[in-house]
Design a protein around this motif. Structure first.
Motif, short mmCIF file in Angstrom:
data_model
loop_
_atom_site.label_atom_id
_atom_site.label_comp_id
_atom_site.label_asym_id
_atom_site.label_seq_id
_atom_site.Cartn_x
_atom_site.Cartn_y
_atom_site.Cartn_z
N SER A 1 8.92 2.46 -1.95
CA SER A 1 8.77 2.19 -0.52
C SER A 1 7.37 2.56 -0.03
O SER A 1 6.84 3.59 -0.40
CB SER A 1 9.82 3.01 0.23
OG SER A 1 9.75 2.70 1.58
N THR B 1 5.60 -5.65 1.35
CA THR B 1 5.77 -6.51 2.53
C THR B 1 4.41 -6.94 3.09
O THR B 1 4.25 -8.08 3.54
CB THR B 1 6.60 -5.78 3.60
OG1 THR B 1 7.85 -5.41 3.03
CG2 THR B 1 6.83 -6.66 4.81
N THR B 2 3.46 -6.02 3.05
CA THR B 2 2.13 -6.35 3.58
C THR B 2 1.51 -7.52 2.82
O THR B 2 0.91 -8.40 3.44
CB THR B 2 1.22 -5.10 3.50
OG1 THR B 2 1.87 -4.02 4.17
CG2 THR B 2 -0.11 -5.36 4.16
N1 ATP Z 1 1.66 -3.20 11.15
C1 ATP Z 1 1.31 -2.07 10.52
N2 ATP Z 1 0.47 -1.19 11.11
C2 ATP Z 1 0.11 -0.05 10.49
N3 ATP Z 1 0.52 0.30 9.27
C3 ATP Z 1 1.35 -0.52 8.61
C4 ATP Z 1 1.79 -1.75 9.20
N4 ATP Z 1 2.61 -2.37 8.33
C5 ATP Z 1 2.68 -1.57 7.25
N5 ATP Z 1 1.92 -0.47 7.41
C6 ATP Z 1 1.74 0.60 6.42
O1 ATP Z 1 1.30 0.03 5.21
C7 ATP Z 1 1.95 0.60 4.10
C8 ATP Z 1 2.64 -0.46 3.30
O2 ATP Z 1 3.71 -0.97 4.04
P1 ATP Z 1 4.68 -2.11 3.53
O3 ATP Z 1 5.59 -2.45 4.64
O4 ATP Z 1 3.89 -3.19 2.95
O5 ATP Z 1 5.48 -1.34 2.39
P2 ATP Z 1 6.65 -1.90 1.46
O6 ATP Z 1 6.16 -1.81 0.06
O7 ATP Z 1 7.12 -3.21 1.94
O8 ATP Z 1 7.74 -0.77 1.67
P3 ATP Z 1 9.35 -0.92 1.82
O9 ATP Z 1 9.89 -0.99 0.42
O10 ATP Z 1 9.72 0.36 2.48
O11 ATP Z 1 9.64 -2.13 2.65
C9 ATP Z 1 2.90 1.65 4.64
O12 ATP Z 1 2.29 2.91 4.49
C10 ATP Z 1 3.05 1.29 6.10
O13 ATP Z 1 3.21 2.46 6.86
#
Ligand code: ATP
Ligand code: MG
Lengths: 351, 291
Positions: free
Chosen positions: A40, A45-46
């Motif tokens: 996580s 997702t980013t």
């Molecule tokens: N819109 C945003 N503004 C600021 N920080 C963000 C934003 N979106 C994501 N982040 C940060 O970027 C990092 C990556 O987030 P992301 O959502 O891509 O993780 P993920 O791998 O999809 O996690 P998960 O498995 O929990 O969904 C995290 O530390 C998150 O806090």
């Protein structure tokens, strides 16, 4: 037809001391099913949101069929994302939800109705078209979301944790369905998961991501047999790591001299780690093996029903060996044994 | 029925009695008065002649119906415009720092501000002797403040509408900001990835999502502006006159007979407002049942 290339992709967010996505490179061939795997917050997702255009990258490029996606607005990219929590429009019934993308394109009602029916058949949910999302189970909502994503024949399908909100038996069913549909439509697909097993079962290739950085991008099989680094190996259950030196084309490890056949031999650094799957280690009480044979002492024996796990101390390095069923009858704790790391099974990694 | 429940009911009885006496007692007494029951001047018989007088007598009919029309127009126009302004305002600035600051500001300042103050402010700014008129004359847009359009104390109720928009838009704005906040952007992002352009996202996603809240807030605002007195009293004209002002004038009348007409008119207004409130509850209950 839809080949995706991600080059040097970088994304920073305010308030984070490291980039959320850090210099990611990967290519996805047309029709492939690729998993983004990682804990996580690692940036999965980013990356998806940058591919759809909901986030603009700070650096790097994303091309689909050799054309950069970056100047194209999200709604014109033909890249459809299915969100983690389905997000069916609560004020529309199932038919309207599924038909949404075609309606936005201004397709005539009759064609929409036909396609909606086709899609609902595809996800094996005929006859629920008039229900509201609230009247559906989690699994059904997920399938409706999938049908809604597929109706406009996207060039690229992005699934954000499609299975994580489902309970175990639904998850198996849904996984099968995704696989079948993906193969049937041959749509290039990325799906996000933090479950290693899920990635292995579904994906042609897995992109392993930690802290915004791509660790390894290869087939599921290679993660077990030829991981790129210790992190990748550990994520896939690797437990045996042996420090070694590579000099004069010879590998000298903590446990002794080691014959090596890996195809990455020309890329190995001077300092490296050797790894081997527990099930590939052989042990014997009395007979020495013809190569890569070392002596050690059994420190524990654990029987788990289908397997027996032996922990072995070899020159102060702990190794694990796993044998099917009850293992070898006469080997017990504190026994001195010979162990064998077959040269075609042992794998070297640079860090 | 357990003893517990009895206890609760018993302990609730005194406050309930007070509420029932004050509220329904007041309404009931008002209703009696509207039927002509006025012991003070020796009138005891009950009839509907006050209602008839207000609505159909040669003396009041024109005033009543034009007042009702003005009431409906003012309430409808101000509610609708306030909702529209608030919606576009909220959409435009919901993601910005200003949006959050403004929201706080309105919470702490505009919402509790009495309508009276807003009305006075309207006169100060929009009347022909007000700030805008003088400013326009000063910079030569108009030759004298008297040429400024009649926006306050005008027969179409523009001043009243403006005052209500000012106040009610703030109310809508706060409701919308909280709804939009709780919805997040996911639905819009999803719609965008499914090919919806900006307008389509507004039309097929945002609007239907905020509509239930917007609509029930509208009913409240409509009902409120329909029955409120102080703004039309300050910013209205003699004719046409909004119903609450007209009702109040009946009470100011030294002729005590006019009391019955005033009460009849008040009851009519209350009835319309009550119908709206009942409709509101029915709507929200229907929504809760559906959820
Ligand atoms: N819109 C945003 N503004 C600021 N920080 C963000 C934003 N979106 C994501 N982040 C940060 O970027 C990092 C990556 O987030 P992301 O959502 O891509 O993780 P993920 O791998 O999809 O996690 P998960 O498995 O929990 O969904 C995290 O530390 C998150 O806090
Ligand atoms: Mg995520």
């Amino acid at each position: 037809m839809s080949e995706l290339k991600i080059q040097n992709l970088v994304k920073n967010f305010q308030g984070m001391d490291r980039p959320a996505v850090n210099n990611v490179n990967l290519d996805i061939n047309s029709g492939q099913l690729v998993a983004f795997l990682g804990p996580s917050g690692c940036g999965k997702t980013t990356i998806l949101k940058m591919i759809t255009g909901l986030f603009q990258p700070d650096n790097g490029n994303i091309t689909l069929d050799n054309e950069s996606l970056l100047p194209i607005p999200t709604e014109k990219r033909g890249v459809v994302m299915v969100f983690q929590n389905y997000l069916l429009f609560p004020y529309m019934n199932v038919n309207e939800n599924v038909g949404f993308a075609l309606k936005m394109k201004g397709v005539d009602k009759k064609t929409i109705d036909e396609r909606v029916k086709e899609m609902l058949d595809l996800v094996k949910l005929p006859d629920i078209g008039l229900r509201k999302p609230k009247q559906l189970s989690g699994g059904q909502q997920q399938r409706v979301a999938l049908a809604r994503a597929l109706i406009a024949s996207p060039r690229l399908l992005l699934l954000d944790e499609p299975l994580s909100n489902l309970d175990a038996h639904l998850r198996d069913e849904m996984r099968e369905l995704i696989l079948t549909i993906q193969q049937k439509l041959n749509v290039t697909t990325i799906f996000v998961t933090h479950d290693q097993e899920e990635a292995v079962l579904l994906a042609d290739k897995i992109a392993l991501i930690f802290d915004g950085e791509l660790q390894n991008y290869t087939s599921p099989k290679n993660y077990y047999e030829k991981p790129k680094n210790i992190k990748a190996a550990k994520f896939f259950g690797g437990v045996n790591f042996v420090k070694a030196d590579f000099t004069d084309n010879k590998i000298q490890s903590e446990i002794g001299f080691c014959e090596y056949e890996g195809d990455n031999i020309s890329n190995l650094n001077k300092k490296l780690f050797l790894t081997i799957r527990p099930e590939n280690i052989k042990i014997s009480k009395n007979t020495e093996f013809d190569h890569n044979s070392y002596q050690g002492e059994i420190t524990s024996v654990i029987f788990s029903g289908t397997h027996t796990r032996y922990k072995i101390n070899v020159n102060n390095v702990n190794l694990e060996c796993s044998l099917q069923s009850v293992g070898i009858d006469n080997i017990k704790e504190s026994d001195k044994v010979f162990i064998h790391l077959p040269k075609d099974k042992i794998w070297g990694m640079n860090d | 029925m357990g003893g517990e429940r009895l206890k609760i009911i018993l302990s609730l009885t005194p406050p309930l009695l007070i509420i029932i006496t004050l509220f329904f007692g007041g309404i009931f007494y008002g209703f009696l008065q509207s039927l002509g029951y006025q012991p003070a001047i020796g009138k005891y018989e009950l009839n509907f002649s006050a209602y008839y007088n207000v609505m159909f007598s040669e003396r009041y009919a024109k005033l009543f119906w034009s007042g009702l029309a003005l009431n409906l127009w003012v309430s409808f126009a101000s509610t609708f415009l306030a909702a529209v302004f608030a919606l576009f305002g909220a959409l435009a600035i919901r993601k910005t720092f200003i949006g959050k600051t403004l929201c706080n500001f309105i919470y702490s300042l505009n919402l509790p501000m009495p309508h009276l103050v807003v009305a006075v402010g309207m006169i100060f700014v929009f009347s022909q002797s007000g700030l805008l008129a003088r400013l326009a004359a000063q910079i030569g847009m108009i030759s004298s403040p008297g040429d400024f359009p009649v926006l306050v104390k005008d027969k179409y109720g523009f001043g009243i509408i403006l005052a209500y928009i000012w106040k009610e838009a703030a109310f809508f704005f706060i409701i919308l900001m909280s709804v939009l906040q709780s919805l997040g952007e996911n639905f819009e992002e999803l719609a965008q990835s499914l090919g919806a352009n900006r307008w389509q996202r507004f039309r097929y996603v945002i609007l239907p999502l905020v509509m239930p809240n917007l609509f029930s807030a509208s009913i409240i605002v409509f009902a409120f502006s329909f029955g409120a007195y102080e703004v039309p009293a300050l910013l209205g004209v003699i004719y046409p006159q909004m119903l609450p002002v007209m009702a109040f004038e009946f009470f100011l009348n030294p002729d005590l007979n006019a009391r019955s007409e005033g009460m009849a008119l008040s009851i009519i207004i209350a009835l319309i407002v009550m119908i709206l409130v009942v409709f509101y509850f029915w709507l929200t209950q229907a929504k809760i049942r559906k959820d």
